[in-house]
Design an enzyme around this catalytic site. Structure first.
Site, short mmCIF file in Angstrom:
data_model
loop_
_atom_site.label_atom_id
_atom_site.label_comp_id
_atom_site.label_asym_id
_atom_site.label_seq_id
_atom_site.Cartn_x
_atom_site.Cartn_y
_atom_site.Cartn_z
N HIS A 212 5.82 13.35 2.54
CA HIS A 212 5.62 13.55 3.98
C HIS A 212 4.16 13.73 4.33
O HIS A 212 3.75 13.46 5.45
CB HIS A 212 6.51 14.69 4.48
CG HIS A 212 7.95 14.29 4.54
ND1 HIS A 212 8.82 14.55 3.51
CD2 HIS A 212 8.62 13.57 5.45
CE1 HIS A 212 9.99 14.02 3.81
NE2 HIS A 212 9.90 13.43 4.97
N GLU B 277 20.62 7.70 3.85
CA GLU B 277 19.48 7.93 2.95
C GLU B 277 19.92 8.54 1.62
O GLU B 277 19.10 8.86 0.78
CB GLU B 277 18.40 8.77 3.63
CG GLU B 277 18.88 10.04 4.29
CD GLU B 277 17.77 10.77 5.05
OE1 GLU B 277 16.59 10.45 4.86
OE2 GLU B 277 18.11 11.70 5.81
N ASP C 23 14.03 8.32 1.38
CA ASP C 23 14.91 9.13 0.55
C ASP C 23 15.89 8.26 -0.22
O ASP C 23 16.24 8.57 -1.37
CB ASP C 23 15.67 10.15 1.41
CG ASP C 23 14.80 11.36 1.68
OD1 ASP C 23 14.18 11.86 0.73
OD2 ASP C 23 14.72 11.80 2.83
N CYS D 101 14.31 3.22 9.48
CA CYS D 101 13.22 4.07 10.00
C CYS D 101 12.37 4.63 8.86
O CYS D 101 11.46 5.41 9.10
CB CYS D 101 13.76 5.18 10.88
SG CYS D 101 14.77 6.36 9.99
C1 PEP Z 1 13.52 8.54 5.12
O1 PEP Z 1 13.94 9.30 4.25
O2 PEP Z 1 13.31 7.33 4.94
C2 PEP Z 1 13.18 9.06 6.46
C3 PEP Z 1 12.89 8.25 7.46
O3 PEP Z 1 13.13 10.41 6.63
P1 PEP Z 1 11.97 11.34 6.03
O4 PEP Z 1 10.87 10.44 5.56
O5 PEP Z 1 11.53 12.24 7.12
O6 PEP Z 1 12.66 12.06 4.93
MG MG Z 2 14.64 11.26 4.77
#
Ligand code: PEP
Ligand code: MG
Length: 577
Positions: free
Chosen positions: A195, A440, A464, A511
């Site tokens: 992140h 995910e 994920d 996403c």
């Molecule tokens: C993902 O896991 O791809 C996602 C969009 O959520 P995050 O990156 O916030 O875990």
């Molecule tokens: Mg995620």
């Protein structure tokens, strides 16, 4: 002496500037010696930081005196202002700068520790707690100092950019850069879809992670080139290299401004397939950037960032205001608000205290929806805020990390409960809000039945999904080379989810970071994807790929590619798509 370090390129662009060493915790500031003749300038830097914080606090005091503002806030601001005048904090820090010839940040933290120790000795519990206020004031001053580096004689560079060099940065640390003017950052630890890296892309500043020992090798104020395209960090470059990179940086800027011409272009492929390009955001302030690139909506609002860097949780009103602001700003365009995805690398101080435990394996632990279902009051508060904001725009709820049918049922039941609570309070809300699930966790991707039956849309979280499918911690740079979006298994699972959802006429988006990678756009289009959500900074680059693509042609090539097991061959075919 020039040298280069190699890491993971996580956010493109080139930054040229001076190193500022920071640590994961704001208080572990760098300690360095200054020259005798620089002492007055260092004191001046400290004083101007104090003045800036005073201005901030006076402004806050005015706001907190407004009718309806909580009276505790006003009292707190006044205590903070008092500390700004405390000679033990201010004068003693200057004495330390003079006597020890050290930087202001370090002197300030030393003095803070002395004061905190004094407060800890006080019998009265109320007064003892005031040590928190000192810490908060010092934090404010440090933040200003961090944003205003020393003015020292620069080695032939016209650049004044600040490059943050850290051993590690948490997403909570990184999100604070949104309010500072930072040229780029580099860290020793971290994976490409951690992140921290994601926030870097959201800030649209060049960044490299996984450099192993940059924090040790780089000194304060070293001249650095961050090549966020190739993942190369050049320390103390010579004039020739510097010139070359200035040239490259100008080229990238030119390319960016050329891309702006695509803002008003329709997002359709050559064979007339309409592709929705949406934006991922962390905070309401990101909307400005979203509008600049003409996104079709918000495909992912990572609400957990509203919960970070604070001692208390945002209440229903505060969350409602944040969500409403985004909903209104986007007009009638969709705003997908993801419920709290806290845990793993995303920590919120206020929630850690809440949970009072640190999970042994947090990526597999009480994260996201699991945490929310374990803390229904916290979850209901957020759900009420989202439902209310949905009255002001095209808001949808997105639930992260679902794997079990029972979790879907429990979530839906809590959404109904939140609606009932609002009805009892006679609050306005949207009872018909659309509810979607993130795909995910591999188990969810492989057994979509309950999702198709009970929800209204899906969004693939490839970050994920890849982490769990390949058993690679997305934050761990020592296994980052194994984190492979093009692994044949990953591609098959993604393609299968898109296909199954579309057969069931269920809208499906991606996403995760894959959606914002122009090198994967044609691949995803060939899988049949029509909804992409990504950082605003990536959107026009992806659009450029979309308008040149022919889905009919791509889908035939992609279905052939999906049958291949040889990873090198897959990679080669993706490159040639
Ligand atoms: C993902 O896991 O791809 C996602 C969009 O959520 P995050 O990156 O916030 O875990
Ligand atoms: Mg995620």
């Amino acid at each position: 002496m020039a040298f280069a370090l190699f890491g993971l390129a996580v956010s493109p662009g080139i930054a040229i500037g001076y190193a500022r060493l920071v640590s994961h915790a704001l208080f572990e500031v760098a300690h360095y010696q200054i020259r005798e003749q620089d002492v007055p300038r260092e004191i001046e830097r400290f004083e101007s930081a104090l003045a800036a914080v005073r201005e901030e606090l006076v402004h806050l005091a005015q706001e907190s005196a407004a009718p309806g503002a909580p009276s505790e806030l006003s009292a707190l601001v006044h205590v903070h202002l008092m500390f700004l005048d405390d000679p033990l904090l201010v004068e003693q820090t200057k004495v330390l700068i003079k006597e020890r010839r050290c930087n202001a940040e370090w002197a300030l933290v030393q003095q803070m520790e002395v004061l905190v120790a004094q407060f800890e000795d006080i019998d009265d519990a109320y007064l003892r707690e005031r040590k928190q206020d000192i810490v908060q004031v010092v934090e404010r001053i440090l933040r200003v100092l961090l944003g205003k580096p020393r003015r020292i004689a620069r080695k032939g560079g016209e650049e004044g950019e600040l490059i943050i060099v850290a051993h590690d940065l948490s997403p909570a640390d990184t999100i604070q850069f949104k309010n500072l003017k930072i040229g780029g950052f580099v860290t020793d630890l971290g994976g490409a879809t951690s992140h921290t890296a994601i926030v870097a892309r959201s800030l649209a500043i060049p960044a490299i992670v996984g450099l192993h020992n940059a924090r040790q090798l780089i000194r304060e104020d070293d001249l650095l080139i961050v090549d966020g395209v190739r993942g190369v960090l050049i320390v103390d470059p010579d004039a020739r290299v510097l010139e070359e990179y200035r040239l490259r940086r100008r080229e990238l800027e030119l390319e960016r401004s050329r891309l702006m011409r695509l803002v008003s272009a329709r997002s359709v492929t050559l064979d007339d397939v309409e592709i929705e390009l949406m934006a991922n955001i962390e905070l309401p302030q990101d909307i400005e950037q979203v509008k600049k690139v003409g996104a079709a909506g918000i495909g992912l609002f990572r609400t957990e960032y509203l919960f970070m860097n604070r001692d208390t949780l945002p209440d229903e009103e505060e969350q409602f205001e944040a969500y409403r602001q985004v909903a209104k700003a986007m007009g009638g365009r969709p705003v997908t608000i993801r419920t709290l995805d806290i845990g793993a690398d995303k920590e919120a101080q206020a929630l850690i205290r809440h949970a009072e435990r640190q999970a042994p394996n947090p990526a597999l632990g009480l994260r996201a929806i699991r945490y929310c279902l374990a803390e229904p009051q916290l979850f209901l508060t957020q759900l009420r805020a989202i439902l209310r904001a949905a009255h002001y725009g095209e808001v949808r709820i997105l639930v992260p990390m679902l794997a079990h049918a029972a979790e879907i049922e429990q979530t839906l039941a809590l959404i109904e409960e939140a609606k009932a609570q609002l009805k009892r309070r006679r609050c306005r809300f949207n009872p018909h809000i659309a509810i979607g699930g993130m795909i995910e966790i591999p188990a969810a991707a492989l057994a979509l039945g309950p999702f198709l039956k009970r929800l209204q849309f899906l969004s693939l979280g490839t970050n994920d999904l890849i982490q769990y499918l390949l058993a690679i911690d997305r934050t761990d740079e020592s296994v980052a080379h194994l984190y492979d979006p093009l692994h044949p298994a990953v591609l098959r699972v993604i393609a299968q989810v898109i296909q199954t959802a579309q057969k069931a006429e269920m809208p499906v988006a991606v996403c995760g970071e894959m959606a914002g990678e122009p090198k994967f756009t044609r691949l995803l289009l060939g899988m049949g994807l029509t909804e992409f959500s990504m950082h605003p900074a990536q959107l026009l680059k992806v659009k450029q790929q979309v308008v040149m693509a022919d889905v009919g042609e791509l889908s035939a090539k992609v279905s052939r590619l999906l049958r291949i097991d040889d990873p090198d061959r897959v990679r080669e075919l993706v490159e040639r798509l």
